[in-house]
Design a protein around this motif. Structure first.
Motif, mmCIF file in Angstrom:
data_model
loop_
_atom_site.group_PDB
_atom_site.id
_atom_site.type_symbol
_atom_site.label_atom_id
_atom_site.label_comp_id
_atom_site.label_asym_id
_atom_site.label_seq_id
_atom_site.Cartn_x
_atom_site.Cartn_y
_atom_site.Cartn_z
ATOM 1 N N LYS A 13 0.866 -1.259 0.056
ATOM 2 C CA LYS A 13 -0.098 -0.079 -0.086
ATOM 3 C C LYS A 13 0.924 1.327 0.016
ATOM 4 O O LYS A 13 0.438 2.218 -0.790
ATOM 5 C CB LYS A 13 -0.976 -0.134 1.246
ATOM 6 N N ARG A 16 2.315 1.572 -3.419
ATOM 7 C CA ARG A 16 1.390 2.286 -4.494
ATOM 8 C C ARG A 16 1.142 3.646 -4.067
ATOM 9 O O ARG A 16 0.839 4.725 -5.207
ATOM 10 C CB ARG A 16 -0.012 1.468 -3.942
ATOM 11 N N GLU A 17 1.219 3.953 -2.801
ATOM 12 C CA GLU A 17 1.068 5.682 -2.537
ATOM 13 C C GLU A 17 2.105 6.410 -3.038
ATOM 14 O O GLU A 17 1.949 7.687 -3.360
ATOM 15 C CB GLU A 17 0.812 5.775 -0.938
ATOM 16 N N SER A 45 1.148 2.058 -8.349
ATOM 17 C CA SER A 45 -0.242 2.540 -8.525
ATOM 18 C C SER A 45 -0.181 2.945 -10.054
ATOM 19 O O SER A 45 0.756 3.165 -10.681
ATOM 20 C CB SER A 45 -0.588 3.769 -7.669
ATOM 21 N N ASP A 65 -10.139 -7.094 -10.650
ATOM 22 C CA ASP A 65 -9.046 -6.256 -10.210
ATOM 23 C C ASP A 65 -9.055 -4.789 -10.461
ATOM 24 O O ASP A 65 -8.624 -4.037 -9.571
ATOM 25 C CB ASP A 65 -7.686 -7.095 -10.618
ATOM 26 N N GLN A 68 -11.814 -3.229 -8.514
ATOM 27 C CA GLN A 68 -11.157 -2.912 -7.047
ATOM 28 C C GLN A 68 -10.105 -1.829 -6.915
ATOM 29 O O GLN A 68 -10.138 -1.032 -5.996
ATOM 30 C CB GLN A 68 -10.853 -4.139 -6.577
ATOM 31 N N ALA A 69 -9.084 -1.943 -7.948
ATOM 32 C CA ALA A 69 -8.192 -1.092 -7.651
ATOM 33 C C ALA A 69 -8.538 0.439 -7.942
ATOM 34 O O ALA A 69 -7.944 1.468 -7.563
ATOM 35 C CB ALA A 69 -7.197 -1.103 -8.954
ATOM 36 N N LYS A 71 -11.369 1.653 -7.262
ATOM 37 C CA LYS A 71 -11.983 2.304 -5.993
ATOM 38 C C LYS A 71 -11.086 2.538 -4.853
ATOM 39 O O LYS A 71 -11.353 3.203 -4.047
ATOM 40 C CB LYS A 71 -12.942 1.196 -5.622
ATOM 41 N N SER A 72 -10.134 1.510 -4.875
ATOM 42 C CA SER A 72 -9.236 1.869 -3.618
ATOM 43 C C SER A 72 -8.359 2.824 -3.952
ATOM 44 O O SER A 72 -7.384 3.084 -3.035
ATOM 45 C CB SER A 72 -8.343 0.595 -3.263
ATOM 46 N N GLY A 74 -5.663 2.450 -6.166
ATOM 47 C CA GLY A 74 -4.487 1.694 -6.501
ATOM 48 C C GLY A 74 -4.238 1.967 -8.124
ATOM 49 O O GLY A 74 -3.219 1.522 -8.660
#
Length: 437
Positions: A13, A16-17, A45, A65, A68-69, A71-72, A74
């Motif tokens: 995480k 990715r940030e 990301s 995937d 979801q990415a 939305k999150s 990512g």
């Protein structure tokens, strides 16, 4: 690569940030697979850059995937036209890596279009990378950059030069873009390389399999152009995505100096006869394999006529024909490539075999199976097949007549052949209008 512990998830995480990559043309066929692979690996990301004003997900992507990415956080989407440098600069802000996969449809032989994207667009990509201090640029090229459209290539490696004349404007401009990328290696710390994937296939392809099935349903897939012995290297789409990841990792490693500033042929490393490959897809979907062989030399006069007709009627909305001289050459010559350099310098090896790739591809198109085609449709197809065979025979006779006499300078035969050609065109147009009414 995958971490299951809580600390491992936290690290992913955080990565990715802090670390972004950009995939240009990110909604294209091969690019979609790369995007999913990058998301699964969690190294970056992923910023998807494409022409559409917004991203429209397919039903299977919504809960997958990619959905979801998005939305999150990512993954993200940005609308960008590579021909506008200001848009490119905005899309690349904060990126560590750029995978430059965007390109126009290769079947459209429009030099102005291809040059504006493959050359000018690529120049904008490079300039933006240098200006924003992007660390790595991986460019998706094509083996066609070394193909002259006439001579076959057997086990070709990266020592092959660019030909003096390419088979089409797509290949010519891809070669120009490739040259720009390679020459930019080292500019302001930017490391670059070029990937040349050969004949990509797999789930999500909207060209190869659908066009094969359309031809089969119309009774056009019975022909083999040439002697049927020409060999080809195909590459399963997931292997193409994997090659891009291998290239990025190599440029980020201690071996970067050896890997950067180079072009690499990427294949499944399992050469196969071109027409055998096509037959396996057709048979897998419930259609007959092609059996009737037509010498390429016989087809060329027809292809030239078709190309002439297209040039005349293109302004009136005629679609780009499949039967063109460049197409005939692609279908009838050998094109195999050596991936040893990619194995040695990028650490690339296919992760999906040709057999498994073919099976996955066939399973991805249940709606295109032969048994999904109604008996009524098949009956109509058989009738159309008979009419088209008659029309094909007539056109073949006209083409042979023209090729044998008109091109040899006979005034009488030239006049007669032109009259026959005109009548053929009129009958062709009349037949198309009749079918539509």
């Amino acid at each position: 690569m995958f971490l299951n512990s809580e600390s491992g998830i936290t690290k992913i995480k955080m990565a990715r940030e802090e670390r972004w990559c950009v995939v240009t043309g990110g909604r294209g066929f091969a690019a979609r697979h790369l995007v999913i692979m990058l998301i699964k690996y969690g190294m970056f990301s992923v910023r998807i850059a494409d022409l559409g004003p917004t991203i429209k997900l397919d039903p299977d992507e919504e809960d997958g995937d990619l959905g979801q990415a998005l939305k999150s956080g990512g993954a993200g989407y940005v609308s960008v036209d590579l021909r506008d440098k200001s848009q490119v600069l905005q899309a690349f802000q904060g990126a560590e890596v750029v995978f430059h996969m965007a390109a126009p449809d290769s079947s459209i032989n429009n030099y102005q279009l291809h040059h504006s994207v493959n050359v000018q667009g690529t120049k904008n990509v490079i300039d933006a990378c240098v200006e924003l201090k992007v660390k790595r640029l991986i460019y998706t090229s094509s083996p066609s950059v070394v193909f002259d459209g006439v001579h076959g290539i057997y086990n070709g490696d990266e020592s092959l030069p660019y030909p003096t004349k390419h088979n089409d404007s797509y290949s010519a401009t891809k070669a120009e873009g490739e040259t720009l990328v390679i020459s930019s290696n080292g500019s302001n710390g930017l490391l670059t390389c070029c990937i040349r994937p050969s004949s990509i296939f797999g789930p999500g392809d909207k060209l190869l399999v659908p066009s094969l099935v359309a031809a089969a349903r119309a009774g056009k897939s019975k022909f083999i152009i040439g002697d049927g012995k020409n060999m080809y290297d195909f590459t399963y789409v997931e292997n193409v995505a994997h090659a891009h990841v291998c290239a990025e990792r190599a440029l980020a490693s201690e071996a970067a100096e050896r890997a950067s500033g180079q072009a690499y042929f990427i294949t499944n490393m399992e050469p196969i006869r071109f027409w055998e490959f096509m037959s396996l897809i057709l048979e897998g979907l419930g259609y007959e394999r092609p059996k009737l062989k037509i010498p390429a030399l016989v087809m060329m006069p027809i292809a030239h006529m078709v190309e002439l007709i297209y040039k005349i009627f293109a302004p009136f909305g005629m679609k780009v024909p499949q039967l063109t001289p460049s197409r005939i050459r692609l279908l009838s010559v050998t094109r195999t490539f050596n991936s040893s350099k990619a194995v040695d310098r990028l650490g690339y090896r296919p992760i999906v075999t040709l057999q498994d790739g073919l099976q996955r591809t066939i399973e991805a198109y249940p709606h295109l199976r032969g048994d999904a085609h109604s008996k009524i449709g098949s009956h109509k197809g058989n009738l159309l097949w008979r009419y088209k065979m008659l029309a094909f025979t007539l056109v073949l006779l006209v083409a042979s007549f023209y090729h044998s006499f008109a091109e040899n300078g006979s005034i009488t035969f030239t006049m007669v052949s032109k009259i026959l050609l005109g009548v053929s065109i009129i009958l062709f147009i009349h037949g198309r209008l009749t079918l539509k009414t």
